[in-house]
Design an enzyme around this catalytic site. Sequence first.
Site, PDB file in Angstrom:
ATOM      1  N   ASP A 150       0.865  -1.182   0.000  1.00  0.00           N
ATOM      2  CA  ASP A 150       0.000   0.000   0.000  1.00  0.00           C
ATOM      3  C   ASP A 150       0.899   1.228   0.000  1.00  0.00           C
ATOM      4  O   ASP A 150       2.145   1.093  -0.002  1.00  0.00           O
ATOM      5  CB  ASP A 150      -0.940  -0.025   1.226  1.00  0.00           C
ATOM      6  CG  ASP A 150      -2.258   0.719   1.001  1.00  0.00           C
ATOM      7  OD1 ASP A 150      -2.208   1.897   0.613  1.00  0.00           O
ATOM      8  OD2 ASP A 150      -3.337   0.136   1.210  1.00  0.00           O
ATOM      9  N   ASN A 205      -6.219  -6.218  -5.026  1.00  0.00           N
ATOM     10  CA  ASN A 205      -7.426  -5.491  -4.648  1.00  0.00           C
ATOM     11  C   ASN A 205      -7.300  -3.969  -4.741  1.00  0.00           C
ATOM     12  O   ASN A 205      -8.302  -3.283  -4.924  1.00  0.00           O
ATOM     13  CB  ASN A 205      -7.780  -5.920  -3.206  1.00  0.00           C
ATOM     14  CG  ASN A 205      -8.639  -4.938  -2.485  1.00  0.00           C
ATOM     15  OD1 ASN A 205      -9.854  -4.893  -2.719  1.00  0.00           O
ATOM     16  ND2 ASN A 205      -8.040  -4.117  -1.624  1.00  0.00           N
ATOM     17  N   TYR A 223     -14.594   2.667 -15.651  1.00  0.00           N
ATOM     18  CA  TYR A 223     -14.516   1.714 -14.532  1.00  0.00           C
ATOM     19  C   TYR A 223     -15.045   0.352 -14.988  1.00  0.00           C
ATOM     20  O   TYR A 223     -14.457  -0.691 -14.698  1.00  0.00           O
ATOM     21  CB  TYR A 223     -15.321   2.279 -13.359  1.00  0.00           C
ATOM     22  CG  TYR A 223     -15.178   1.531 -12.043  1.00  0.00           C
ATOM     23  CD1 TYR A 223     -14.019   1.635 -11.284  1.00  0.00           C
ATOM     24  CD2 TYR A 223     -16.224   0.747 -11.548  1.00  0.00           C
ATOM     25  CE1 TYR A 223     -13.899   0.977 -10.054  1.00  0.00           C
ATOM     26  CE2 TYR A 223     -16.117   0.090 -10.328  1.00  0.00           C
ATOM     27  CZ  TYR A 223     -14.956   0.211  -9.590  1.00  0.00           C
ATOM     28  OH  TYR A 223     -14.855  -0.446  -8.379  1.00  0.00           O
ATOM     29  N   LYS A 250     -12.917  -3.127 -14.851  1.00  0.00           N
ATOM     30  CA  LYS A 250     -13.371  -4.254 -14.029  1.00  0.00           C
ATOM     31  C   LYS A 250     -13.750  -5.459 -14.895  1.00  0.00           C
ATOM     32  O   LYS A 250     -13.582  -6.604 -14.478  1.00  0.00           O
ATOM     33  CB  LYS A 250     -14.537  -3.811 -13.131  1.00  0.00           C
ATOM     34  CG  LYS A 250     -14.115  -2.825 -12.032  1.00  0.00           C
ATOM     35  CD  LYS A 250     -13.088  -3.423 -11.094  1.00  0.00           C
ATOM     36  CE  LYS A 250     -12.801  -2.574  -9.872  1.00  0.00           C
ATOM     37  NZ  LYS A 250     -11.744  -3.145  -9.002  1.00  0.00           N
ATOM     38  N   ILE A 290     -19.842  -1.398  -0.796  1.00  0.00           N
ATOM     39  CA  ILE A 290     -19.307  -1.801   0.504  1.00  0.00           C
ATOM     40  C   ILE A 290     -18.957  -0.569   1.322  1.00  0.00           C
ATOM     41  O   ILE A 290     -18.432   0.421   0.784  1.00  0.00           O
ATOM     42  CB  ILE A 290     -18.024  -2.675   0.304  1.00  0.00           C
ATOM     43  CG1 ILE A 290     -18.311  -3.872  -0.624  1.00  0.00           C
ATOM     44  CG2 ILE A 290     -17.466  -3.141   1.654  1.00  0.00           C
ATOM     45  CD1 ILE A 290     -19.337  -4.860  -0.133  1.00  0.00           C
ATOM     46  N   THR A 330     -16.729   1.284   2.897  1.00  0.00           N
ATOM     47  CA  THR A 330     -15.293   1.472   3.091  1.00  0.00           C
ATOM     48  C   THR A 330     -15.033   2.927   3.432  1.00  0.00           C
ATOM     49  O   THR A 330     -15.958   3.748   3.458  1.00  0.00           O
ATOM     50  CB  THR A 330     -14.510   1.091   1.812  1.00  0.00           C
ATOM     51  OG1 THR A 330     -14.844   2.034   0.778  1.00  0.00           O
ATOM     52  CG2 THR A 330     -14.844  -0.310   1.339  1.00  0.00           C
TER      53      THR A 330
HETATM   54  N1  LIG Z   1     -16.164   0.032  -1.862  1.00  0.00           N
HETATM   55  C1  LIG Z   1     -16.985  -0.480  -2.775  1.00  0.00           C
HETATM   56  O1  LIG Z   1     -18.203  -0.304  -2.717  1.00  0.00           O
HETATM   57  C2  LIG Z   1     -16.431  -1.326  -3.910  1.00  0.00           C
HETATM   58  C3  LIG Z   1     -17.321  -2.063  -4.685  1.00  0.00           C
HETATM   59  C4  LIG Z   1     -16.820  -2.866  -5.709  1.00  0.00           C
HETATM   60  C5  LIG Z   1     -15.450  -2.925  -5.942  1.00  0.00           C
HETATM   61  N2  LIG Z   1     -14.609  -2.181  -5.190  1.00  0.00           N
HETATM   62  C6  LIG Z   1     -13.177  -2.295  -5.469  1.00  0.00           C
HETATM   63  O2  LIG Z   1     -12.548  -2.739  -4.284  1.00  0.00           O
HETATM   64  C7  LIG Z   1     -11.189  -2.341  -4.279  1.00  0.00           C
HETATM   65  C8  LIG Z   1     -10.875  -1.679  -2.961  1.00  0.00           C
HETATM   66  O3  LIG Z   1     -11.717  -0.550  -2.803  1.00  0.00           O
HETATM   67  P1  LIG Z   1     -12.102   0.057  -1.377  1.00  0.00           P
HETATM   68  O4  LIG Z   1     -13.487   0.530  -1.466  1.00  0.00           O
HETATM   69  O5  LIG Z   1     -11.711  -0.876  -0.300  1.00  0.00           O
HETATM   70  O6  LIG Z   1     -11.179   1.358  -1.372  1.00  0.00           O
HETATM   71  P2  LIG Z   1     -10.264   2.008  -0.228  1.00  0.00           P
HETATM   72  O7  LIG Z   1      -9.913   3.369  -0.734  1.00  0.00           O
HETATM   73  O8  LIG Z   1     -10.902   1.894   1.102  1.00  0.00           O
HETATM   74  O9  LIG Z   1      -8.948   1.093  -0.262  1.00  0.00           O
HETATM   75  C9  LIG Z   1      -8.099   1.072  -1.375  1.00  0.00           C
HETATM   76  C10 LIG Z   1      -6.655   0.888  -0.916  1.00  0.00           C
HETATM   77  O10 LIG Z   1      -5.814   0.859  -2.095  1.00  0.00           O
HETATM   78  C11 LIG Z   1      -4.659   1.630  -1.814  1.00  0.00           C
HETATM   79  N3  LIG Z   1      -4.049   2.171  -3.030  1.00  0.00           N
HETATM   80  C12 LIG Z   1      -4.590   3.118  -3.857  1.00  0.00           C
HETATM   81  N4  LIG Z   1      -3.687   3.434  -4.810  1.00  0.00           N
HETATM   82  C13 LIG Z   1      -2.588   2.671  -4.595  1.00  0.00           C
HETATM   83  C14 LIG Z   1      -1.328   2.565  -5.250  1.00  0.00           C
HETATM   84  N5  LIG Z   1      -1.022   3.323  -6.301  1.00  0.00           N
HETATM   85  N6  LIG Z   1      -0.433   1.668  -4.770  1.00  0.00           N
HETATM   86  C15 LIG Z   1      -0.724   0.914  -3.686  1.00  0.00           C
HETATM   87  N7  LIG Z   1      -1.894   0.988  -3.017  1.00  0.00           N
HETATM   88  C16 LIG Z   1      -2.804   1.866  -3.468  1.00  0.00           C
HETATM   89  C17 LIG Z   1      -5.164   2.778  -0.931  1.00  0.00           C
HETATM   90  O11 LIG Z   1      -4.118   3.405  -0.227  1.00  0.00           O
HETATM   91  C18 LIG Z   1      -6.162   2.057  -0.041  1.00  0.00           C
HETATM   92  O12 LIG Z   1      -5.540   1.555   1.139  1.00  0.00           O
HETATM   93  C19 LIG Z   1     -11.022  -1.427  -5.508  1.00  0.00           C
HETATM   94  O13 LIG Z   1     -10.468  -2.191  -6.565  1.00  0.00           O
HETATM   95  C20 LIG Z   1     -12.446  -1.030  -5.843  1.00  0.00           C
HETATM   96  O14 LIG Z   1     -12.586  -0.729  -7.207  1.00  0.00           O
HETATM   97  C21 LIG Z   1     -15.060  -1.384  -4.171  1.00  0.00           C
END
Ligand SMILES: NC(=O)c1ccc[n+]([C@@H]2O[C@H](COP(=O)([O-])OP(=O)(O)OC[C@H]3O[C@@H](n4cnc5c(N)ncnc54)[C@H](O)[C@@H]3O)[C@@H](O)[C@H]2O)c1
Length: 251
Positions: free
Chosen positions: A35, A88, A154, A158, A187, A189
């Site tokens: 991260d 992820n 997006y 995906k 989710i 988050t």
């Molecule tokens: N939250 C939702 O509703 C949801 C739904 C479907 C899919 N997703 C997918 O789930 C995954 C995680 O999303 P989330 O909601 O937990 O987001 P989040 O922002 O809570 O967590 C994402 C993490 O990725 C890290 N990150 C971002 N850029 C980075 C980089 N360049 N190098 C290393 N780390 C990096 C961030 O620092 C963070 O800790 C993503 O791929 C998102 O597209 C999220």
Amino acid sequence: MENNKVALVTGGLSGIGKGTVLELAKQNYTTIIFDIQDDKAEEVIDEANSLGGKTHYRHCNLFSSKEIEESFQYIRETFGRLDCAFNNAGFGIMPKPFDEVTEEEIDKELGILVKAHMLCTIHEVKLMKENGFGRIVYTTSGAGLLGSKGMALYNACKHAIVGLTKGAALDYAKENITVNAIAPGTIETELVSPYKESAPDVYAQWAASNPAGRLGLPSEIGRVVVFLFEEDSSFINGTVIPVDSGFCAGK
Ligand SMILES: NC(=O)c1ccc[n+]([C@@H]2O[C@H](COP(=O)([O-])OP(=O)(O)OC[C@H]3O[C@@H](n4cnc5c(N)ncnc54)[C@H](O)[C@@H]3O)[C@@H](O)[C@H]2O)c1
């Protein structure tokens, strides 16, 4: 409970990634987080280790192939193996019609959501082949299975992960390496939760987008990752599992 498995979680300091790190900790995994939010690392490590994990942090900006390569070298030198990986890390962009998307946004989204997952997978497979065992899981999305208005970029990224899942699954099926993806609904988050107070109508809309009428929890994704990482999950390969209370089942 003894667990000698070594797992990687990219984006493990927040949201779905963090929720998964905590679920892995409950199963006593050794987990490495890639991260960039260095200031959050200590707190997440402490929380995970209090649950039984052996958790490590590596600063790795996934936009840099050099940092990715060095970080996998760190895994090889420090742990000597990699059993499981949850690719992820990512972020979205604000919804807008596709003709308003900029080249910079295209490069960023493809860079984090597609290219970084591909580069990590190449390194992961090398380590897993040496091991004779591997479990790779990606986070795609409901947006990787269905289109959504204003989300074409997006959606494209995906959907690419769904293709990667299917193709790579076939490449390594005979080597005890499985490749699967999870498609979360919306989710709760760190990206979403602040809206509960600042913009309750937006928050309510997101919650309503899941048929259950509530946001999913990161732990609800993490538990499915743990399941897919298990040795006994070896016959599940090349599939995408929606974890969305029925969002992808239809209206
Ligand atoms: N939250 C939702 O509703 C949801 C739904 C479907 C899919 N997703 C997918 O789930 C995954 C995680 O999303 P989330 O909601 O937990 O987001 P989040 O922002 O809570 O967590 C994402 C993490 O990725 C890290 N990150 C971002 N850029 C980075 C980089 N360049 N190098 C290393 N780390 C990096 C961030 O620092 C963070 O800790 C993503 O791929 C998102 O597209 C999220």
